[in-house]
Motif scaffolding. Structure first.
Motif, PDB file in Angstrom:
ATOM      1  N   GLU A  68      68.399  80.372  73.536  1.00 52.89           N
ATOM      2  CA  GLU A  68      69.386  79.366  73.941  1.00 52.89           C
ATOM      3  C   GLU A  68      69.155  78.045  73.216  1.00 52.89           C
ATOM      4  O   GLU A  68      70.103  77.409  72.739  1.00 52.89           O
ATOM      5  CB  GLU A  68      69.315  79.158  75.448  1.00 52.89           C
ATOM      6  N   ASP A  71      70.151  78.342  69.619  1.00 56.92           N
ATOM      7  CA  ASP A  71      71.616  78.289  69.511  1.00 56.92           C
ATOM      8  C   ASP A  71      72.120  76.850  69.584  1.00 56.92           C
ATOM      9  O   ASP A  71      73.025  76.457  68.842  1.00 56.92           O
ATOM     10  CB  ASP A  71      72.257  79.115  70.625  1.00 56.92           C
ATOM     11  N   MET A  72      71.549  76.065  70.479  1.00 56.15           N
ATOM     12  CA  MET A  72      71.979  74.675  70.628  1.00 56.15           C
ATOM     13  C   MET A  72      71.674  73.863  69.372  1.00 56.15           C
ATOM     14  O   MET A  72      72.485  73.053  68.922  1.00 56.15           O
ATOM     15  CB  MET A  72      71.295  74.042  71.833  1.00 56.15           C
ATOM     16  N   SER A 233      77.604  78.522  69.360  1.00 57.48           N
ATOM     17  CA  SER A 233      77.834  78.594  70.800  1.00 57.48           C
ATOM     18  C   SER A 233      78.897  77.604  71.252  1.00 57.48           C
ATOM     19  O   SER A 233      79.358  77.659  72.385  1.00 57.48           O
ATOM     20  CB  SER A 233      76.523  78.307  71.551  1.00 57.48           C
ATOM     21  N   THR A 235      78.480  74.377  71.635  1.00 55.16           N
ATOM     22  CA  THR A 235      77.907  73.124  72.135  1.00 55.16           C
ATOM     23  C   THR A 235      76.921  72.561  71.134  1.00 55.16           C
ATOM     24  O   THR A 235      76.080  73.280  70.611  1.00 55.16           O
ATOM     25  CB  THR A 235      77.199  73.333  73.487  1.00 55.16           C
ATOM     26  N   THR A 236      77.053  71.296  70.848  1.00 61.62           N
ATOM     27  CA  THR A 236      76.119  70.628  69.950  1.00 61.62           C
ATOM     28  C   THR A 236      75.300  69.595  70.729  1.00 61.62           C
ATOM     29  O   THR A 236      74.770  68.660  70.153  1.00 61.62           O
ATOM     30  CB  THR A 236      76.860  69.930  68.799  1.00 61.62           C
ATOM     31  N   ALA A 239      68.936  69.196  72.712  1.00 61.63           N
ATOM     32  CA  ALA A 239      68.092  70.013  73.571  1.00 61.63           C
ATOM     33  C   ALA A 239      67.648  69.213  74.786  1.00 61.63           C
ATOM     34  O   ALA A 239      67.446  68.000  74.721  1.00 61.63           O
ATOM     35  CB  ALA A 239      66.882  70.490  72.786  1.00 61.63           C
TER      36      ALA A 239
END
Length: 437
Positions: A68, A71-72, A233, A235-236, A239
């Motif tokens: 996850e 991906d971010m 995904s 969304t940028t 984290a």
């Protein structure tokens, strides 16, 4: 359709960084938006990537990060025309015991994201055997696709022809070849390449590398082979990172520069304010800060100056009387009693911890670290599990304070570099990458 490549190789030292920078700049010169990433723990290469592309590069790490989180972080490449991810070590090199989403190998990233691999091969001392090496890499792991190779340090046109013919025989495209004596090497230091801000001619070096690559590598073919089905995904968002405080005094200069961009982004996204100061300029932490953070870097190269910068030392000691101070690796050493440099000269540090370190007898400490905090540190309460890495050549002469954490390597073996704590002051030899979730 996205265009992405993992730049990898059979081993370290083949020219991955130089090729990544050259390709990034060459495509940027064509008007393309290029987003770079670095696979694995590395502070220096992302700064070079940023200089080459004009876009901030970040690290992605399959051992320390969840799928996850990766991906971010990679979502910032969703609006780029080309994504280039520079690998570390050899393509399949990682640790024996998998971590959050893999072993830390560049191949993990290639398979996870569906990004094809561009191999950098150094055929020095061989010819047709280079094709056997490339074939072995291509067939080693299902799910990792080798798009083609670039030959680096080719001895002569005849040498190049022999390797190209062998590659044709195993159906592996050769996208170009760079000569053995190409004048585009970047200077190195004991922890790797020197930092980007230290190279006044950095832009000229990257431009020269890009010019050579544009002449000798088929850039149109590279773009064609980079096509893949990757989608972000969506969304940028930065984290999620727990900031150590609301107003963070951050040591930031040539001696203290090793902190991951995604950590800083996460602090800011959580609403924290970062207040930089320079110990080398004899500055202390901002009086209005509620926590001070000393990252790693190269304090051993500036130990004499740090030892004589009285205002910095006094200000930091005063700060630590009432507020938390944390140091990572080089910052941890500066919090100690003394640091002995490579020539055997001892320099008095701030004395906030009892740590005594020496570079007189070099010994490499390298690897992933998993730490469970036995006491709290800024941003993380007791019992938190953190993932990071350790990379330095200092030997511990004394570490008398209570340990900060129980620290193990990637295979679960205990390590002696437990960190220390005293009053409001904490320090670790490992560099934080992510909190274990």
């Amino acid at each position: 359709m996205a265009r992405c490549l993992v730049i990898s190789a059979p081993a370290s030292g083949t020219g991955k960084t130089t090729l990544t920078l050259a390709l990034a700049r060459a495509f940027r010169d064509r008007g393309l938006a290029v987003q770079c990433f670095k696979s694995g723990p590395d502070y220096i290469d992302p700064a070079f990537h940023t200089a080459a592309t004009g876009r901030a590069s970040v690290n992605i790490d399959s051992w320390a990060m969840t799928h996850e989180l990766i991906d971010m972080l990679t979502a910032r490449g969703g609006d780029a025309d080309l994504v280039l991810a520079e690998g570390s070590m050899g393509l399949f090199d990682g640790v024996a015991t998998p971590g959050m989403s893999g072993t830390g190998a560049s191949a993990d990233l290639a398979e996870m994201m569906g990004w094809p691999v561009l191999l950098v091969l150094d055929p020095s001392g061989q010819a047709q055997t280079a094709a056997a090496v490339a074939t072995g890499l291509r067939d080693f792991r299902k799910g990792v696709r080798i798009a083609g190779v670039v030959l680096n340090r080719v001895a002569s046109p005849r040498h190049e022809d022999l390797v190209r013919r062998a590659m044709e025989g195993v159906d592996i495209p050769v996208l170009g070849a760079l000569p053995r004596h190409a004048p585009i090497a970047l200077p190195e230091r004991h922890l790797g390449l020197v930092q980007a801000e230290e190279l006044t001619r950095l832009n000229d070096l990257i431009s020269e590398a890009a010019r050579l690559v544009a002449e000798r590598i088929d850039l149109d073919a590279v773009l064609q082979l980079a096509k893949c089905d990757w989608t972000t995904s969506g969304t940028t968002a930065p984290a999620h990172v727990n900031p150590p405080g609301q107003r963070i005094a951050l040591a930031r200069d040539a001696a203290f520069s090793f902190i991951y961009p995604h950590i800083l982004e996460g602090w800011r996204a959580a609403g924290a304010e970062i207040l930089p100061f320079s110990p080398l300029a004899d500055e202390g932490p901002d009086h209005g800060a509620d926590v001070c953070w000393l990252p790693g870097g190269y304090p051993e190269l500036h130990a004499g100056q740090i030892a004589t910068n009285g205002r910095f030392r006094h200000a930091l000691r005063s700060f630590a009387e009432t507020r938390p101070v944390h140091g990572e690796c080089g910052g941890y050493m500066v919090l100690g009693e003394g640091l002995t440099d490579a020539k055997g000269a001892r320099h008095e540090m701030t004395g906030l911890l009892g740590l005594e370190t020496s570079f007189a007898k070099r010994r490499m400490h390298l690897g992933y670290r998993r730490a469970e905090l036995t006491a709290g540190m800024p941003g993380h309460p007791q019992g938190t599990r953190l993932r990071g890495h350790e990379f330095h050549y200092a030997s511990i002469l004394a570490q008398p304070d209570p340990p900060l954490a129980a620290v193990r390597d990637a295979n679960g073996a205990e390590v002696a570099e437990t960190g220390s704590r005293r009053g409001h002051v904490t320090g670790t030899f490992f560099h934080l990458i992510a909190e274990e979730r």
